[in-house]
Write a protein that holds these residues in place. Structure first.
Motif, mmCIF file in Angstrom:
data_model
loop_
_atom_site.group_PDB
_atom_site.id
_atom_site.type_symbol
_atom_site.label_atom_id
_atom_site.label_comp_id
_atom_site.label_asym_id
_atom_site.label_seq_id
_atom_site.Cartn_x
_atom_site.Cartn_y
_atom_site.Cartn_z
ATOM 1 N N ASP A 55 34.731 34.358 36.074
ATOM 2 C CA ASP A 55 33.346 35.036 35.653
ATOM 3 C C ASP A 55 33.228 36.424 36.369
ATOM 4 O O ASP A 55 32.176 36.994 36.870
ATOM 5 N N LEU A 56 34.445 37.101 36.447
ATOM 6 C CA LEU A 56 34.280 38.527 36.903
ATOM 7 C C LEU A 56 33.868 39.257 35.776
ATOM 8 O O LEU A 56 34.181 39.262 34.593
ATOM 9 N N PRO A 57 32.946 40.395 36.120
ATOM 10 C CA PRO A 57 32.451 41.433 35.268
ATOM 11 C C PRO A 57 33.715 42.199 34.710
ATOM 12 O O PRO A 57 34.865 42.198 35.456
ATOM 13 N N VAL A 58 33.790 42.786 33.714
ATOM 14 C CA VAL A 58 34.812 43.501 33.171
ATOM 15 C C VAL A 58 35.250 44.710 34.247
ATOM 16 O O VAL A 58 36.605 44.875 34.399
ATOM 17 N N SER A 59 34.083 45.327 34.952
ATOM 18 C CA SER A 59 34.945 46.498 35.932
ATOM 19 C C SER A 59 35.553 45.683 37.093
ATOM 20 O O SER A 59 36.670 46.167 37.415
ATOM 21 N N GLU A 60 35.160 44.433 37.515
ATOM 22 C CA GLU A 60 36.256 43.785 38.542
ATOM 23 C C GLU A 60 37.439 43.239 37.996
ATOM 24 O O GLU A 60 38.559 43.367 38.866
ATOM 25 N N VAL A 61 37.455 42.966 36.691
ATOM 26 C CA VAL A 61 38.787 42.642 36.134
ATOM 27 C C VAL A 61 39.668 43.558 36.056
ATOM 28 O O VAL A 61 40.708 43.682 36.354
ATOM 29 N N ALA A 62 38.974 44.941 35.670
ATOM 30 C CA ALA A 62 39.618 46.079 35.518
ATOM 31 C C ALA A 62 40.261 46.490 36.929
ATOM 32 O O ALA A 62 41.392 46.865 37.386
ATOM 33 N N HIS A 63 39.521 46.225 38.040
ATOM 34 C CA HIS A 63 39.781 46.569 39.602
ATOM 35 C C HIS A 63 41.041 45.746 39.728
ATOM 36 O O HIS A 63 42.186 46.028 40.515
ATOM 37 N N THR A 64 40.851 44.116 39.456
ATOM 38 C CA THR A 64 41.929 43.309 39.992
ATOM 39 C C THR A 64 43.398 43.623 39.464
ATOM 40 O O THR A 64 44.330 43.580 39.770
ATOM 41 N N LEU A 65 43.322 44.318 37.849
ATOM 42 C CA LEU A 65 44.354 44.294 37.316
ATOM 43 C C LEU A 65 44.993 45.752 37.324
ATOM 44 O O LEU A 65 46.112 45.832 36.914
ATOM 45 N N GLY A 66 44.234 46.645 37.841
ATOM 46 C CA GLY A 66 44.680 47.883 37.911
ATOM 47 C C GLY A 66 44.808 48.795 36.806
ATOM 48 O O GLY A 66 45.456 49.346 36.356
ATOM 49 N N VAL A 67 43.946 48.403 35.858
ATOM 50 C CA VAL A 67 43.743 49.209 34.686
ATOM 51 C C VAL A 67 42.236 49.559 34.325
ATOM 52 O O VAL A 67 41.274 49.117 35.183
ATOM 53 N N ALA A 68 42.035 50.467 33.275
ATOM 54 C CA ALA A 68 40.674 50.907 33.041
ATOM 55 C C ALA A 68 39.909 49.846 32.298
ATOM 56 O O ALA A 68 40.333 49.103 31.615
ATOM 57 N N PRO A 69 38.692 49.837 32.632
ATOM 58 C CA PRO A 69 37.577 48.841 32.068
ATOM 59 C C PRO A 69 37.667 48.913 30.547
ATOM 60 O O PRO A 69 37.641 47.771 30.151
ATOM 61 N N ALA A 118 37.305 38.482 48.785
ATOM 62 C CA ALA A 118 37.780 37.580 47.588
ATOM 63 C C ALA A 118 38.562 38.453 46.524
ATOM 64 O O ALA A 118 39.458 38.204 45.875
ATOM 65 N N ALA A 119 38.012 39.897 46.340
ATOM 66 C CA ALA A 119 38.501 40.680 45.448
ATOM 67 C C ALA A 119 39.889 41.185 46.034
ATOM 68 O O ALA A 119 40.839 41.197 45.099
ATOM 69 N N TRP A 120 40.006 41.275 47.253
ATOM 70 C CA TRP A 120 41.371 41.538 47.762
ATOM 71 C C TRP A 120 42.226 40.507 47.523
ATOM 72 O O TRP A 120 43.382 40.893 47.144
ATOM 73 N N LEU A 121 41.911 39.081 47.649
ATOM 74 C CA LEU A 121 42.564 38.036 47.503
ATOM 75 C C LEU A 121 43.076 37.940 45.995
ATOM 76 O O LEU A 121 44.335 37.637 45.763
ATOM 77 N N ARG A 122 42.283 38.112 45.206
ATOM 78 C CA ARG A 122 42.688 38.324 43.790
ATOM 79 C C ARG A 122 43.766 39.208 43.360
ATOM 80 O O ARG A 122 44.740 39.024 42.579
ATOM 81 N N ARG A 123 43.631 40.197 43.771
ATOM 82 C CA ARG A 123 44.436 41.335 43.533
ATOM 83 C C ARG A 123 45.970 41.026 44.180
ATOM 84 O O ARG A 123 46.827 41.325 43.485
ATOM 85 N N VAL A 124 45.938 40.562 45.381
ATOM 86 C CA VAL A 124 47.133 40.159 46.050
ATOM 87 C C VAL A 124 47.900 39.212 45.316
ATOM 88 O O VAL A 124 48.860 38.995 44.910
ATOM 89 N N ALA A 125 47.215 38.038 44.843
ATOM 90 C CA ALA A 125 47.557 36.878 44.222
ATOM 91 C C ALA A 125 48.153 37.365 42.763
ATOM 92 O O ALA A 125 49.211 36.796 42.218
ATOM 93 N N VAL A 126 47.545 38.366 42.014
ATOM 94 C CA VAL A 126 47.918 38.590 40.891
ATOM 95 C C VAL A 126 49.220 39.332 40.867
ATOM 96 O O VAL A 126 49.991 39.226 40.185
ATOM 97 N N ASN A 127 49.233 40.110 41.916
ATOM 98 C CA ASN A 127 50.404 41.008 42.173
ATOM 99 C C ASN A 127 51.644 39.904 42.561
ATOM 100 O O ASN A 127 52.852 40.328 42.075
#
Lengths: 168, 249
Positions: free
Chosen positions: A123-137, A55-64
């Motif tokens: 409902d993503l934690p900050v760390s996961e939001v950061a990973h998805t968006l490619g930015v720092a927490p 699901a994390a991979w999916l989110r990142r692809v979708a955001v990109n």
């Protein structure tokens, strides 16, 4: 294979579309980006299913994908105007207060909108939001803090309860 | 405040209904199955140009299909011979490419672009705004202007908002062709978690230059050649620039 994919799709698709819609303000673009991501996942399912968190991979692809599409849309910004009703937000007659909230969200800088959408709707934690968006927490925390300050004003101005809306 | 904000946001943005979710799932699995069949056929046919030609004809014949999710038409990619040469099969552009339905308070050039791409995508090369004059600029291929004008009239006939002034310019590359190249690039270097290849940091269709715009980490002749070779494009179809990594934001 299909059943695992189906389960992932049913659990994540709707949430992903909603979050992307809030982030970009366009339900069609959001759905296209989410569908592209799931199509990629299906195409590479043997590998994707082996990831720790598909699901994390999916989110990142979708955001990109959404970012790519938005770059195209921005070239036409001067001609395009969308209202909350156009993008599938609850009808004004039902939830007048939601329009204020929508306008407030739409007025946020893009980075803040993405952070709010992923954190509050997925409902993503900050760390996961950061990973998805490619930015720092820390960047995400800063975006959320700034966004909350703006949105808090809207909530305080309109504290009437909203009726629950059925899915479209 | 956090809980209230979360609750209000959840109410604000409706998600797709169960029926729509099921329809999209069917559409995705159907497209994936079709793609696997195409890959298999192309693999078998690669040895003989005669059979490969037949594949191209079949693929062209199936180029426009009914979208399960929306019930509207979607435009598939261009025929497969270049893709077979590239080793990249061209999937449909999108599982839910929506035909333009004018609406909203202002004239939507984006919806016009989607309408033109969906109806006359082989002869239209882009739609963009002229920031100086405020005119809408539509790129058309040689000889394609009558078809594009007719398609635009159809679009405008259903729009409640008058069209801004329009200027037509002649271009060389069709949107369908650029979309195909865009899809190939995304498929060739699609994994956000993976590095490799010529170092592409951004890909997108640039309507104003009528090219696929590719941003490279190192804009070198070697990397440019690698991109052109991989997506089977000519130099006039792709514009390159130096591009640092782009945040998803």
């Amino acid at each position: 294979m299909a059943s695992d994919f189906d389960r992932l799709f049913r659990s994540e698709y709707s949430r992903l579309v909603r979050a992307l819609t809030l982030a970009c303000g366009d339900a069609e673009l959001a759905a296209d980006a989410a569908q592209d991501a799931f199509l990629q996942a299906h195409r590479h399912w043997r590998r994707v299913s082996g990831y720790l968190d598909p699901a994390a991979w999916l989110r990142r692809v979708a955001v990109n994908r959404l970012a790519n599409r938005r770059r195209g849309v921005r070239r036409l910004q001067g001609f395009v105007a969308r209202t909350p009703h156009d993008v599938g937000v609850a009808a004004p007659a039902d939830v007048a207060g939601s329009l204020d909230l929508w306008a407030a969200v739409a007025g946020l800088p893009r980075q803040q909108r993405f952070a709010v959408a992923l954190h509050y709707l997925l409902d993503l934690p900050v760390s996961e939001v950061a990973h998805t968006l490619g930015v720092a927490p820390a960047t995400v925390r800063s975006h959320l803090h700034s966004a909350r300050k703006v949105l808090a004003g809207v909530l305080e101005d309109d504290d009437s309860p909203l009726p629950r809306r059925t899915a479209r | 405040m956090t809980d209230e904000l979360k609750r209000r946001l959840e109410l604000l943005v409706p998600g797709p209904g169960d029926d729509e979710i099921e329809a999209v799932l069917r559409s995705i699995t159907r497209h994936a199955r079709r793609e696997r069949r195409t890959l298999a056929v192309v693999g078998i046919a690669a040895a003989t140009t005669t059979v490969l030609g037949a594949v191209a004809v079949l693929d062209r014949g199936d180029g426009r299909e009914q979208d399960v999710a929306t019930g509207q038409g979607s435009v598939a990619s261009e025929p497969s011979p270049p893709a077979a040469e590239c080793g990249i099969a061209d999937p449909p552009m999108s599982t839910s490419t929506t035909l333009a339905t004018p609406g909203g308070p202002l004239y939507s050039a984006w919806e016009l672009r989607e309408h033109l791409r969906s109806t006359v995508g082989d002869v239209v090369g882009g739609v963009y705004g002229d920031g100086t004059t405020g005119a809408l600029v539509i790129g058309v291929l040689p000889g394609g202007r009558p078809a594009v004008e007719a398609a635009k009239r159809d679009f405008d006939a259903t729009s409640s908002v008058p069209s801004p002034s329009v200027r037509y310019v002649e271009v060389a590359n069709s949107l369908n062709r650029l979309e195909t190249l865009n899809a190939r690039a995304l498929r060739a270097w699609t994994e956000p978690e993976e590095a490799g290849g010529p170092g592409i940091n951004s890909v997108g269709i640039d309507d104003s230059s009528n090219t696929l715009s590719v941003g490279l980490q190192d804009n070198t002749p070697t990397n440019r050649a690698a991109v052109l070779e991989t997506i089977c494009a000519t130099p006039s179809e792709v514009s390159f620039s130096q591009q640092d990594p782009v945040s998803a934001l």
